[in-house]
Design a protein around this motif. Sequence first.
Motif, PDB file in Angstrom:
ATOM      1  N   VAL A 330      34.766  25.548  41.355  1.00 18.89           N
ATOM      2  CA  VAL A 330      34.450  26.279  42.583  1.00 18.89           C
ATOM      3  C   VAL A 330      33.235  27.170  42.356  1.00 18.89           C
ATOM      4  O   VAL A 330      33.176  27.920  41.374  1.00 18.89           O
ATOM      5  N   VAL A 331      32.273  27.094  43.276  1.00 12.95           N
ATOM      6  CA  VAL A 331      31.096  27.966  43.245  1.00 12.95           C
ATOM      7  C   VAL A 331      31.456  29.296  43.901  1.00 12.95           C
ATOM      8  O   VAL A 331      32.100  29.322  44.962  1.00 12.95           O
ATOM      9  N   ILE A 332      31.019  30.409  43.278  1.00  6.63           N
ATOM     10  CA  ILE A 332      31.303  31.724  43.844  1.00  6.63           C
ATOM     11  C   ILE A 332      30.203  32.688  43.411  1.00  6.63           C
ATOM     12  O   ILE A 332      29.491  32.439  42.435  1.00  6.63           O
ATOM     13  N   LYS A 333      30.029  33.789  44.140  1.00  7.78           N
ATOM     14  CA  LYS A 333      29.018  34.783  43.755  1.00  7.78           C
ATOM     15  C   LYS A 333      29.312  35.318  42.361  1.00  7.78           C
ATOM     16  O   LYS A 333      30.468  35.552  42.011  1.00  7.78           O
ATOM     17  N   ASN A 334      28.259  35.571  41.574  1.00  9.10           N
ATOM     18  CA  ASN A 334      28.484  36.039  40.210  1.00  9.10           C
ATOM     19  C   ASN A 334      29.084  37.443  40.174  1.00  9.10           C
ATOM     20  O   ASN A 334      29.684  37.841  39.165  1.00  9.10           O
ATOM     21  N   THR A 335      28.958  38.205  41.254  1.00 10.88           N
ATOM     22  CA  THR A 335      29.541  39.549  41.277  1.00 10.88           C
ATOM     23  C   THR A 335      31.063  39.508  41.221  1.00 10.88           C
ATOM     24  O   THR A 335      31.694  40.519  40.887  1.00 10.88           O
ATOM     25  N   PHE A 336      31.656  38.356  41.518  1.00 13.05           N
ATOM     26  CA  PHE A 336      33.110  38.227  41.414  1.00 13.05           C
ATOM     27  C   PHE A 336      33.581  38.531  39.990  1.00 13.05           C
ATOM     28  O   PHE A 336      34.678  39.044  39.785  1.00 13.05           O
ATOM     29  N   LEU A 337      32.746  38.231  39.005  1.00 15.39           N
ATOM     30  CA  LEU A 337      33.148  38.392  37.609  1.00 15.39           C
ATOM     31  C   LEU A 337      33.251  39.851  37.182  1.00 15.39           C
ATOM     32  O   LEU A 337      33.923  40.156  36.187  1.00 15.39           O
ATOM     33  N   SER A 338      32.599  40.754  37.918  1.00 14.91           N
ATOM     34  CA  SER A 338      32.525  42.139  37.447  1.00 14.91           C
ATOM     35  C   SER A 338      32.823  43.201  38.494  1.00 14.91           C
ATOM     36  O   SER A 338      32.944  44.380  38.146  1.00 14.91           O
ATOM     37  N   ASN A 339      32.934  42.844  39.757  1.00 10.91           N
ATOM     38  CA  ASN A 339      33.213  43.858  40.783  1.00 10.91           C
ATOM     39  C   ASN A 339      34.465  44.651  40.428  1.00 10.91           C
ATOM     40  O   ASN A 339      35.457  44.087  39.951  1.00 10.91           O
ATOM     41  N   SER A 340      34.440  45.945  40.706  1.00 13.01           N
ATOM     42  CA  SER A 340      35.552  46.815  40.318  1.00 13.01           C
ATOM     43  C   SER A 340      36.514  47.139  41.460  1.00 13.01           C
ATOM     44  O   SER A 340      37.476  47.883  41.255  1.00 13.01           O
ATOM     45  N   ASP A 341      36.284  46.571  42.654  1.00 11.02           N
ATOM     46  CA  ASP A 341      37.196  46.826  43.770  1.00 11.02           C
ATOM     47  C   ASP A 341      38.549  46.171  43.494  1.00 11.02           C
ATOM     48  O   ASP A 341      38.661  45.249  42.676  1.00 11.02           O
ATOM     49  N   ASN A 342      39.573  46.646  44.179  1.00 14.28           N
ATOM     50  CA  ASN A 342      40.945  46.204  43.905  1.00 14.28           C
ATOM     51  C   ASN A 342      41.127  44.702  44.075  1.00 14.28           C
ATOM     52  O   ASN A 342      41.804  44.038  43.277  1.00 14.28           O
ATOM     53  N   ALA A 343      40.516  44.142  45.127  1.00 12.54           N
ATOM     54  CA  ALA A 343      40.677  42.707  45.388  1.00 12.54           C
ATOM     55  C   ALA A 343      40.071  41.870  44.269  1.00 12.54           C
ATOM     56  O   ALA A 343      40.672  40.886  43.806  1.00 12.54           O
ATOM     57  N   SER A 344      38.873  42.241  43.807  1.00 13.05           N
ATOM     58  CA  SER A 344      38.210  41.478  42.739  1.00 13.05           C
ATOM     59  C   SER A 344      39.029  41.515  41.451  1.00 13.05           C
ATOM     60  O   SER A 344      39.231  40.487  40.797  1.00 13.05           O
ATOM     61  N   VAL A 345      39.501  42.716  41.087  1.00  7.99           N
ATOM     62  CA  VAL A 345      40.288  42.864  39.857  1.00  7.99           C
ATOM     63  C   VAL A 345      41.582  42.060  39.944  1.00  7.99           C
ATOM     64  O   VAL A 345      41.949  41.324  39.018  1.00  7.99           O
ATOM     65  N   ALA A 346      42.265  42.168  41.087  1.00  9.95           N
ATOM     66  CA  ALA A 346      43.537  41.458  41.266  1.00  9.95           C
ATOM     67  C   ALA A 346      43.336  39.946  41.245  1.00  9.95           C
ATOM     68  O   ALA A 346      44.162  39.209  40.685  1.00  9.95           O
ATOM     69  N   LEU A 347      42.243  39.480  41.822  1.00  4.89           N
ATOM     70  CA  LEU A 347      41.992  38.041  41.880  1.00  4.89           C
ATOM     71  C   LEU A 347      41.607  37.496  40.506  1.00  4.89           C
ATOM     72  O   LEU A 347      42.025  36.390  40.130  1.00  4.89           O
ATOM     73  N   ARG A 348      40.829  38.257  39.740  1.00  2.00           N
ATOM     74  CA  ARG A 348      40.509  37.821  38.380  1.00  2.00           C
ATOM     75  C   ARG A 348      41.782  37.727  37.544  1.00  2.00           C
ATOM     76  O   ARG A 348      41.981  36.769  36.781  1.00  2.00           O
ATOM     77  N   LYS A 349      42.645  38.713  37.686  1.00  2.00           N
ATOM     78  CA  LYS A 349      43.913  38.697  36.944  1.00  2.00           C
ATOM     79  C   LYS A 349      44.750  37.481  37.335  1.00  2.00           C
ATOM     80  O   LYS A 349      45.301  36.782  36.466  1.00  2.00           O
ATOM     81  N   GLU A 350      44.831  37.205  38.645  1.00  2.00           N
ATOM     82  CA  GLU A 350      45.595  36.046  39.130  1.00  2.00           C
ATOM     83  C   GLU A 350      45.034  34.751  38.561  1.00  2.00           C
ATOM     84  O   GLU A 350      45.779  33.875  38.109  1.00  2.00           O
ATOM     85  N   LEU A 351      43.715  34.616  38.574  1.00  2.00           N
ATOM     86  CA  LEU A 351      43.071  33.401  38.071  1.00  2.00           C
ATOM     87  C   LEU A 351      43.344  33.222  36.582  1.00  2.00           C
ATOM     88  O   LEU A 351      43.702  32.121  36.128  1.00  2.00           O
TER      89      LEU A 351
END
Length: 483
Positions: A330-351
């Motif tokens: 899946v292609v996604i913005k590179n900021t997904f890897l480091s954003n500190s907002d709750n959704a980004s952190v929770a989604l990285r953990k889920e993945l």
Amino acid sequence: MFEQRFKNIDDILRKEAGCASELDYTEQTSWLLFLKYLDALEVDRAMQAELMGEDYTRIIDHKHSWGVWAAPKKADGSIDLDNALTGDDLIDYVDGDLFPYLKGFKQRTTDADTIEYKIGEIFGEIKNRFQSGYSLRDVVEEMDGLSFNSQTQKHELSHLYEAKIKNMGNAGRNGGEYYTPRPLIRAMIQVVDPKIGDRIYDGAVGSAGFLCEAFDYLREKATTTAALETLQKHTFYGKEKKSLAYVIAIMNMILHGIEAPNIVHTNTLGENIMDLQEKDRYHVILANPPFGGKERKEVQQNFPIKSSETAFLFLQHFIKSLKAGGRGAVVIKNTFLSNSDNASVALRKELLESCNLHTVLDMPSGTFLGAGVKTVVLFFEKGKATKNTWFYQLDPGRNMGKTNPLNDNDMAEFVILQKTSAESEKSWTIARANLDEATFDLSVKNPNTPEEAPLREPSDIMAEIAALDAESAKILANIRGML
């Protein structure tokens, strides 16, 4: 063979008042090309039925067939212009009779997997934008010169149509939504390596580039009639929200050789992912979901991790839609890897916890024309937690852009090194155990980049310049002494 006809069609459309952009050109070419294809399909099926001694019932009735309204023929095979509609009569017929008839197929059939249902879907969404019946007549006559009789002809038409989609993306604005560079798609498919019998899905199908390339990848492996039927009917699935993209996806897949594409016109994010059942899941997911978009609160309620960012919702949908052992790219913005907002952190953990995120491909700026953002590709396998993630930082050695687009050679090293997760100046591995448990930050920080030579002191540079000047003066003095 047909390239000049496509150019002629574009020239006519540029002069048509109802068509203002590449998006309009592709839309109008699509519905006419679709009807011309249907006519060829009907002729082929009728001939097969005759050879078998069977009766054949047309999909499109005689009155609305291409050979009656678009291209009635004389005995010598040329278009009978005396009986062919043109001008206002042609526009009135298309808007008042043809389109309503074709739209009605959706009500006349309940099987969404049939070509009949696709006809109704397409003409329920698309509009005739021709204002001049004379322009439409000129385009119809060019279109009538196209042929679908051989695989060579279909192959050329698919390439010409892909070029139109690419031009639509290059034109900017929202045209870029529909085009992912094909070399990137092919590299993603090589890594995921789909097999005959896999169900392959793109929930943000766009122009169906991923599904078409996956079909091309698997077609050579389909050596039996059963395998070919599996590819045709039970392999490729997609969903698309936007009307124009839906039509383009259908036409693109048809031209690649899939007669009745399993593409559904719907808002993928409108489905509650908690309602997904095993029958709704897939072996392979390939996608480039839209990023930067926003979804309403009621749509966000369909996801455990709430976010207005469409790409984050799509990623949750894709993880949930994979079977155990299924593979995703899946292609996604590179900021997904480091954003500190709750959704980004929770989604990285889920993945990381529900999938093995084994590879991250970091793409250079300019990969996606007009997008203005850097992207990464996430490669993951559902069902086991991540232990190590291999990163590759693509550097083609040039500035990417319209005149220097991505090519297959750019992707070759990545595909080779990915097989063994090899270390190089462009690649490295991060252990899951070494991640910050509070943020799960996966930032792209290449530890193997060669160190640049340290900057010199200004005094050293000035001293070298003085020495060079002195040496130059000495050489000039010697030359003068020789004169």
